[in-house]
Design a protein around this motif. Structure first.
Motif, PDB file in Angstrom:
ATOM      1  N   GLY A  85     104.500 -22.860  -1.376  1.00  0.00           N
ATOM      2  CA  GLY A  85     103.273 -23.217  -2.063  1.00  0.00           C
ATOM      3  C   GLY A  85     101.979 -22.356  -2.013  1.00  0.00           C
ATOM      4  N   PHE A  86     101.961 -21.296  -1.053  1.00  0.00           N
ATOM      5  CA  PHE A  86     100.967 -20.507  -0.459  1.00  0.00           C
ATOM      6  C   PHE A  86     100.498 -19.775  -1.843  1.00  0.00           C
ATOM      7  CE2 PHE A  86      98.568 -17.391   1.420  1.00  0.00           C
ATOM      8  CZ  PHE A  86      97.469 -18.095   1.728  1.00  0.00           C
ATOM      9  N   LEU A  87     101.334 -18.913  -2.194  1.00  0.00           N
ATOM     10  CA  LEU A  87     101.240 -17.982  -3.286  1.00  0.00           C
ATOM     11  C   LEU A  87     101.756 -18.322  -4.703  1.00  0.00           C
ATOM     12  CD1 LEU A  87     100.099 -14.852  -4.160  1.00  0.00           C
ATOM     13  CD2 LEU A  87     102.664 -14.272  -3.911  1.00  0.00           C
ATOM     14  N   SER A  88     100.621 -18.413  -5.701  1.00  0.00           N
ATOM     15  CA  SER A  88     101.293 -18.563  -7.290  1.00  0.00           C
ATOM     16  C   SER A  88     100.792 -17.408  -7.812  1.00  0.00           C
ATOM     17  CB  SER A  88     100.524 -19.783  -7.692  1.00  0.00           C
ATOM     18  OG  SER A  88     100.835 -20.942  -6.833  1.00  0.00           O
ATOM     19  N   ILE A  89     101.711 -16.973  -8.781  1.00  0.00           N
ATOM     20  CA  ILE A  89     101.467 -15.684  -9.516  1.00  0.00           C
ATOM     21  C   ILE A  89     101.422 -16.209 -11.136  1.00  0.00           C
ATOM     22  CG2 ILE A  89     102.111 -13.235 -10.234  1.00  0.00           C
ATOM     23  CD1 ILE A  89     103.614 -13.247  -7.303  1.00  0.00           C
ATOM     24  N   PHE A  90     100.343 -15.642 -12.053  1.00  0.00           N
ATOM     25  CA  PHE A  90     100.293 -16.190 -13.205  1.00  0.00           C
ATOM     26  C   PHE A  90      99.847 -14.944 -14.093  1.00  0.00           C
ATOM     27  CE2 PHE A  90      98.618 -19.716 -10.850  1.00  0.00           C
ATOM     28  CZ  PHE A  90      99.273 -20.677 -11.095  1.00  0.00           C
ATOM     29  N   THR A  91     100.745 -15.002 -15.102  1.00  0.00           N
ATOM     30  CA  THR A  91     100.360 -13.721 -16.142  1.00  0.00           C
ATOM     31  C   THR A  91      99.823 -14.440 -17.532  1.00  0.00           C
ATOM     32  OG1 THR A  91     102.653 -14.067 -16.838  1.00  0.00           O
ATOM     33  CG2 THR A  91     102.136 -12.263 -15.268  1.00  0.00           C
ATOM     34  N   VAL A  92      98.314 -13.944 -17.617  1.00  0.00           N
ATOM     35  CA  VAL A  92      97.899 -14.775 -18.575  1.00  0.00           C
ATOM     36  C   VAL A  92      97.091 -13.903 -19.655  1.00  0.00           C
ATOM     37  CG1 VAL A  92      96.985 -16.507 -16.891  1.00  0.00           C
ATOM     38  CG2 VAL A  92      95.343 -14.606 -17.380  1.00  0.00           C
ATOM     39  N   SER A  93      96.900 -14.590 -20.858  1.00  0.00           N
ATOM     40  CA  SER A  93      96.302 -13.946 -21.906  1.00  0.00           C
ATOM     41  C   SER A  93      95.153 -14.755 -22.602  1.00  0.00           C
ATOM     42  CB  SER A  93      97.136 -13.395 -23.023  1.00  0.00           C
ATOM     43  OG  SER A  93      96.573 -12.941 -24.248  1.00  0.00           O
ATOM     44  N   SER A  94      93.899 -14.661 -22.341  1.00  0.00           N
ATOM     45  CA  SER A  94      92.823 -15.467 -22.704  1.00  0.00           C
ATOM     46  C   SER A  94      92.640 -15.387 -24.094  1.00  0.00           C
ATOM     47  CB  SER A  94      91.621 -15.041 -21.706  1.00  0.00           C
ATOM     48  OG  SER A  94      91.657 -14.998 -20.544  1.00  0.00           O
ATOM     49  N   GLU A  95      92.852 -14.362 -24.584  1.00  0.00           N
ATOM     50  CA  GLU A  95      92.839 -13.984 -26.159  1.00  0.00           C
ATOM     51  C   GLU A  95      93.512 -14.684 -26.897  1.00  0.00           C
ATOM     52  OE1 GLU A  95      90.341 -12.463 -28.022  1.00  0.00           O
ATOM     53  OE2 GLU A  95      89.097 -12.423 -26.037  1.00  0.00           O
ATOM     54  N   GLU A  96      95.037 -14.745 -26.413  1.00  0.00           N
ATOM     55  CA  GLU A  96      96.117 -15.384 -27.083  1.00  0.00           C
ATOM     56  C   GLU A  96      95.675 -16.780 -26.916  1.00  0.00           C
ATOM     57  OE1 GLU A  96      99.303 -14.282 -28.782  1.00  0.00           O
ATOM     58  OE2 GLU A  96      97.846 -12.862 -29.475  1.00  0.00           O
ATOM     59  N   PHE A  97      95.324 -17.273 -25.926  1.00  0.00           N
ATOM     60  CA  PHE A  97      95.053 -18.676 -25.856  1.00  0.00           C
ATOM     61  C   PHE A  97      94.139 -19.202 -26.755  1.00  0.00           C
ATOM     62  CE2 PHE A  97      93.222 -22.582 -23.909  1.00  0.00           C
ATOM     63  CZ  PHE A  97      94.142 -23.013 -23.673  1.00  0.00           C
ATOM     64  N   ILE A  98      93.092 -18.562 -26.994  1.00  0.00           N
ATOM     65  CA  ILE A  98      91.977 -18.942 -27.999  1.00  0.00           C
ATOM     66  C   ILE A  98      92.154 -18.459 -29.501  1.00  0.00           C
ATOM     67  CG2 ILE A  98      90.531 -19.439 -26.168  1.00  0.00           C
ATOM     68  CD1 ILE A  98      89.068 -16.873 -27.025  1.00  0.00           C
ATOM     69  N   SER A  99      93.209 -17.554 -29.756  1.00  0.00           N
ATOM     70  CA  SER A  99      93.437 -16.928 -30.894  1.00  0.00           C
ATOM     71  C   SER A  99      93.692 -17.823 -32.144  1.00  0.00           C
ATOM     72  CB  SER A  99      94.485 -15.915 -30.829  1.00  0.00           C
ATOM     73  OG  SER A  99      94.676 -15.421 -32.245  1.00  0.00           O
ATOM     74  N   ASP A 100      93.161 -17.596 -33.476  1.00  0.00           N
ATOM     75  CA  ASP A 100      93.456 -18.796 -34.377  1.00  0.00           C
ATOM     76  C   ASP A 100      95.018 -18.230 -34.996  1.00  0.00           C
ATOM     77  OD1 ASP A 100      91.392 -20.277 -34.311  1.00  0.00           O
ATOM     78  OD2 ASP A 100      90.294 -18.562 -35.425  1.00  0.00           O
ATOM     79  N   THR A 101      95.228 -16.933 -34.560  1.00  0.00           N
ATOM     80  CA  THR A 101      96.714 -16.474 -35.151  1.00  0.00           C
ATOM     81  C   THR A 101      97.386 -15.825 -34.063  1.00  0.00           C
ATOM     82  OG1 THR A 101      95.581 -14.309 -35.879  1.00  0.00           O
ATOM     83  CG2 THR A 101      95.859 -15.979 -37.434  1.00  0.00           C
ATOM     84  N   PRO A 102      97.771 -16.731 -33.063  1.00  0.00           N
ATOM     85  CA  PRO A 102      98.282 -16.210 -31.854  1.00  0.00           C
ATOM     86  C   PRO A 102      99.811 -15.758 -32.000  1.00  0.00           C
ATOM     87  CG  PRO A 102      98.436 -18.447 -31.741  1.00  0.00           C
ATOM     88  CD  PRO A 102      97.630 -18.070 -33.018  1.00  0.00           C
ATOM     89  N   ILE A 103     100.358 -14.608 -31.195  1.00  0.00           N
ATOM     90  CA  ILE A 103     101.885 -14.364 -31.303  1.00  0.00           C
ATOM     91  C   ILE A 103     102.668 -15.181 -30.204  1.00  0.00           C
ATOM     92  CG2 ILE A 103     101.408 -12.231 -32.276  1.00  0.00           C
ATOM     93  CD1 ILE A 103     102.106 -10.728 -29.824  1.00  0.00           C
ATOM     94  N   LEU A 104     101.764 -15.506 -29.155  1.00  0.00           N
ATOM     95  CA  LEU A 104     102.562 -16.231 -28.022  1.00  0.00           C
ATOM     96  C   LEU A 104     102.297 -17.743 -28.331  1.00  0.00           C
ATOM     97  CD1 LEU A 104     101.475 -14.124 -24.921  1.00  0.00           C
ATOM     98  CD2 LEU A 104     103.745 -14.088 -25.980  1.00  0.00           C
ATOM     99  N   GLU A 105     102.915 -18.651 -27.814  1.00  0.00           N
ATOM    100  CA  GLU A 105     102.715 -19.914 -27.648  1.00  0.00           C
ATOM    101  C   GLU A 105     101.703 -20.494 -26.640  1.00  0.00           C
ATOM    102  OE1 GLU A 105     106.358 -22.164 -27.197  1.00  0.00           O
ATOM    103  OE2 GLU A 105     107.329 -21.271 -29.138  1.00  0.00           O
ATOM    104  N   LYS A 106     101.220 -21.292 -26.815  1.00  0.00           N
ATOM    105  CA  LYS A 106      99.965 -21.709 -25.613  1.00  0.00           C
ATOM    106  C   LYS A 106     100.464 -21.666 -24.309  1.00  0.00           C
ATOM    107  CE  LYS A 106      96.436 -22.873 -28.429  1.00  0.00           C
ATOM    108  NZ  LYS A 106      95.194 -22.273 -28.533  1.00  0.00           N
ATOM    109  N   GLU A 107     101.855 -22.192 -23.934  1.00  0.00           N
ATOM    110  CA  GLU A 107     102.373 -22.414 -22.699  1.00  0.00           C
ATOM    111  C   GLU A 107     102.540 -20.924 -22.097  1.00  0.00           C
ATOM    112  OE1 GLU A 107     102.660 -24.839 -20.499  1.00  0.00           O
ATOM    113  OE2 GLU A 107     101.617 -26.178 -21.858  1.00  0.00           O
ATOM    114  N   GLN A 108     102.976 -20.034 -23.343  1.00  0.00           N
ATOM    115  CA  GLN A 108     103.404 -18.511 -22.940  1.00  0.00           C
ATOM    116  C   GLN A 108     102.025 -17.787 -22.364  1.00  0.00           C
ATOM    117  OE1 GLN A 108     105.368 -17.374 -26.447  1.00  0.00           O
ATOM    118  NE2 GLN A 108     107.333 -17.599 -25.421  1.00  0.00           N
ATOM    119  N   THR A 109     100.863 -18.126 -22.610  1.00  0.00           N
ATOM    120  CA  THR A 109      99.700 -17.637 -22.133  1.00  0.00           C
ATOM    121  C   THR A 109      99.225 -17.823 -20.507  1.00  0.00           C
ATOM    122  OG1 THR A 109      98.057 -19.429 -22.886  1.00  0.00           O
ATOM    123  CG2 THR A 109      98.682 -17.724 -24.447  1.00  0.00           C
ATOM    124  N   GLU A 110      99.853 -19.049 -20.228  1.00  0.00           N
ATOM    125  CA  GLU A 110      99.844 -19.452 -18.771  1.00  0.00           C
ATOM    126  C   GLU A 110      98.437 -19.887 -18.716  1.00  0.00           C
ATOM    127  OE1 GLU A 110     101.942 -17.547 -15.671  1.00  0.00           O
ATOM    128  OE2 GLU A 110     103.723 -17.620 -16.592  1.00  0.00           O
TER     129      GLU A 110
END
Length: 746
Positions: free
Chosen positions: A396-421
């Motif tokens: 549990g010490f190291l967690s790695i996330f791959t995120v897209s802030s723009e995709e998360f708040i976009s009105d026309t995203p190509i990724l699902e919310k969960e996929q933005t992490e």
């Protein structure tokens, strides 16, 4: 109460691990926050009923005092600090905005670089406004810094040619600060003119050493108004106040689930020769329970600036309380359609077909690269061998996330919310928050049970019961004396062993200090002109300098050999698990008890005495919990005491060297520093050793006194009080036992 219940009180209700342990798959809590607060409310009502039924006497006063202390546990406001690190342009501001549900809270962008201002983000739980509290450096601190800035600018005018990169960076920073606050004409003014009060008419709080509060109903308005306090803008000189700001605390509404008991701290990666900010930076780093390292995905695994935070590993571990690291790869949406060709991927690798849309193909590429990036970051992390020296790197010490802030708040995203992490990071914060709430609620309900045990155990005032209580008191008194002796013996053994290690480190330090210090004071890989400014800044800042060129800490360097000798042992002193039990102070405090399982079994036939023992066990665990919490805070001070003591010894030398000016001043500074170290080395290192041992000795005596005082008081009121007949709280006690059992369910 039966034996099964007794066992639970003895084994499962030990609150002596005061901090939250963050583990994967353990962040979801068995009891919801709503239920927890409801249970606390129910418990508080029961405590009020108890208070209202009591009259004035010493026993009742003790119960009232215990209830008051119990209520105080809900108001201590201990928060989990999450430090966020990443260089300018890595997407920290956008990330934080997205996690908190929008795009307007923190100013973001790469045109105007953010400064070295520390930004804290907390929940606003009082109203629906967005509020910022701005803390300024002191007027005296700014005056001293201005002297240095004007000196740098003046020297620049004398030496217009031949500037090297190191020197020009200092000049650039000085120029940025003076123009930011005073405009283009600032550099031509005198120190006296620049310090006049009318220059700060828009921020009178700076003149009175107060805090400026800004409040708006929406995030964008707040962001716009605080921009001048946290960011540089070269195209608009004057009226930018960040050079005199120490920190900005932003309180955000509607994020209670994330931040009620959590604070996000955006910690700048570089300093700017300001003592106040540097000291605050160090302090905040040591407070971090969790660290988020933010880097753009394209260079995350090899991003030197991102991994440089691990250079401060001892401040995070030995001198701090970090227990988890999250590496966050940002801007995953920035990917070219040529990515497939560049990495020689085929459609089948991405599980797509030639008929799929361009958007689906891009999404597939993003997810594939995300997976690859996580594997690369994990490899880079595993290569950081120093991590394993100071941390227990479990799953549990190291967690790695791959995120897209723009995709998360976009009105026309190509990724699902969960996929933005981004939702995963929100869940992480919720987990921290809920852990704090559950710990607080658990302690509160358990403490309330203890009070009810005390009341119920005091109802039998018969002569026979009083005699049994006196007998039990004498037995517990002997147990207390023996347990304190055992604990003291262990602490003395620890002190003796630590003294041996420190003595070895002291000897090495005396032998190697000139060689060690020379690497900082006269480095071979530095140009003299540029390094002169670094050395002067280091002396002015009492041996520590953090800037865009890196971190220079002479006090810490001088303590290197002492730290090398004690680090492994020191780390084991504060562990509560593994094969370090004999060395661990925390483990032996945890082991401390005056109430054995056999004793609980022996007195199981007597309900009254059983209640008393349960009360005492809870009180014992409470004081142990407080002691371990105190020990973990003292740990920071104890560990850093070596460099603090060395700094105190070096202060006269730093002051002398800082005031040397003119031709050949750098050589004079180097000579003064090295000569002083040589002449004071024996006194300096022995003083540092003595200081650390004294702090540990103070901790030992304090913990002994706390255990003795609190347990003797609890024993007195539970076993030697036999003057009145008290109310029957058996029904309330049963309800709280049932309530508390919810915390034990997985």
């Amino acid at each position: 109460m039966n034996n099964k219940e007794n066992k639970r009180v003895l084994e499962n209700e030990n609150p002596s691990a005061p901090h939250v342990v963050f583990k994967k798959q353990k962040l979801a809590t068995p009891l919801s926050t709503v239920d927890m607060m409801k249970n606390i409310t129910i418990t508080k009502e029961k405590m009020k009923k108890v208070e209202h039924n009591f009259k004035k006497n010493s026993f009742h006063d003790y119960i009232r005092e215990t209830i008051t202390k119990l209520d105080e546990t809900l108001n201590k406001k201990k928060k989990t600090t999450v430090g966020v690190f990443g260089k300018t342009g890595a997407g920290k501001s956008s990330l934080i905005n997205a996690v908190l549900g929008g795009r307007d809270l923190l100013p973001s962008g790469t045109i105007c670089a953010c400064t070295s201002v520390i930004i804290q983000i907390e929940a606003n739980v009082t109203d629906s406004n967005y509020t910022a509290e701005i803390e300024f450096i002191s007027k005296k601190d700014w005056e001293n810094e201005l002297k240095n800035i004007l000196s740098v600018i003046s020297e620049d005018k004398k030496n217009l040619k031949g500037q090297n990169n190191e020197s020009s960076e200092d000049i650039t920073m000085a120029d940025e600060k003076i123009k930011a606050l005073y405009g283009n004409e600032g550099a031509s003014k005198t120190l006296e003119d620049l310090m006049k009060d009318n220059n700060f008419s828009n921020i009178p709080e700076f003149l009175t050493s107060g805090k400026k509060t800004i409040t708006h109903e929406n995030a964008s308005d707040l962001s716009e108004e605080i921009d001048c306090y946290i960011r540089h803008n070269g195209s608009s000189p004057g009226g930018r106040y960040w050079p005199i700001v120490a920190s900005v605390t932003i309180m955000v509404p509607n994020c209670k689930d994330f931040l009620e008991h959590v604070v996000l701290v955006d910690l700048p990666g570089t300093g700017d020769c300001n003592k106040t900010r540097d000291e605050m930076w160090k302090s905040k780093l040591r407070d971090c329970s969790a660290v988020w390292i933010v880097s753009e995905i394209e260079r995350a695994a090899s991003d030197k600036s991102a991994w440089d935070i691990l250079k401060n590993i001892t401040d995070m571990a030995q001198g701090g309380e970090c227990r988890s690291i999250s590496f966050i790869c940002t801007k995953t949406d920035l990917i070219s359609t040529t990515y497939m060709r560049s990495v020689k991927l085929k459609d089948k690798d991405l599980e797509i077909t030639c008929k799929d849309t361009q958007y689906k193909r891009k999404a597939a590429c993003i997810l594939y690269r995300n997976k690859e990036a996580k594997e690369e970051v994990k490899k880079s992390f595993d290569a950081q061998h120093i991590i394993k020296k100071y941390f227990n790197c479990d799953d549990g010490f190291l967690s790695i996330f791959t995120v897209s802030s723009e995709e998360f708040i976009s009105d026309t995203p190509i990724l699902e919310k969960e996929q933005t992490e981004i939702p995963k990071l929100q869940d992480l914060l919720k987990g921290y928050n809920n852990s704090q709430i559950n710990e607080m609620g658990n302690q509160y309900v358990l403490g309330a049970r203890g009070i009810l045990y005390l009341i119920q155990g005091s109802r039998d005032t018969s002569q026979d019961m009083n005699a049994q209580k006196c007998q039990l008191y004498q037995l517990l008194e002997k147990n207390l004396h023996r347990a304190l002796e055992d604990l003291q013996g262990h602490h003395n053994h620890v002190l003796d062993f630590l003294e041996e290690l420190l003595s070895a480190g002291t000897k090495e330090s005396e032998q190697e200090c000139i060689k060690t210090a020379t690497n900082v004071i006269k480095p071979l890989d530095r140009d003299n002109r540029g390094f002169h400014k670094i050395l002067t800044a280091l002396c002015k800042n009492n041996g520590y300098h953090r800037s865009r060129k890196g971190e220079f800490d002479l006090n810490n360097i001088l303590a290197t050999h002492m730290y090398n000798n004690i680090d492994n042992f020191f780390n084991s002193l504060f562990l509560s698990h593994g094969n370090v039990f004999e060395k661990s102070l925390q483990a032996n405090i945890d082991k401390f008890t005056i109430i054995t399982k056999d004793m609980m079994t022996e007195y199981n036939h007597s309900p009254m005495l059983n209640h008393v023992l349960n009360f005492l066990k809870i009180e014992e665990n409470k004081v142990k919990s407080d002691i371990i919490r105190d020990l973990r805070q003292r740990k920071k001070k104890i560990y850093t005491s070596l460099q603090v003591s060395i700094k105190e010894t070096m202060l006269p030398c730093y002051n002398q060297a800082a005031h040397l000016k003119g031709i050949g001043s750098m050589l004079k500074q180097q000579k003064v520093l090295l000569s002083y170290i040589e002449n004071s080395k024996t006194e300096m290192f022995h003083k540092a050793k003595k200081h650390m041992l004294e702090l540990l000795e103070l901790a030992k005596n304090f913990h002994k006194d706390e255990l003795k005082k609190n347990l003797k008081t609890a024993m007195k009121y539970s076993l030697l009080n036999a003057s009145l007949l008290y109310m029957d709280v058996s029904k309330d006690l049963k309800e709280l036992e049932l309530l508390h059992s919810k915390y034990e369910k997985d």
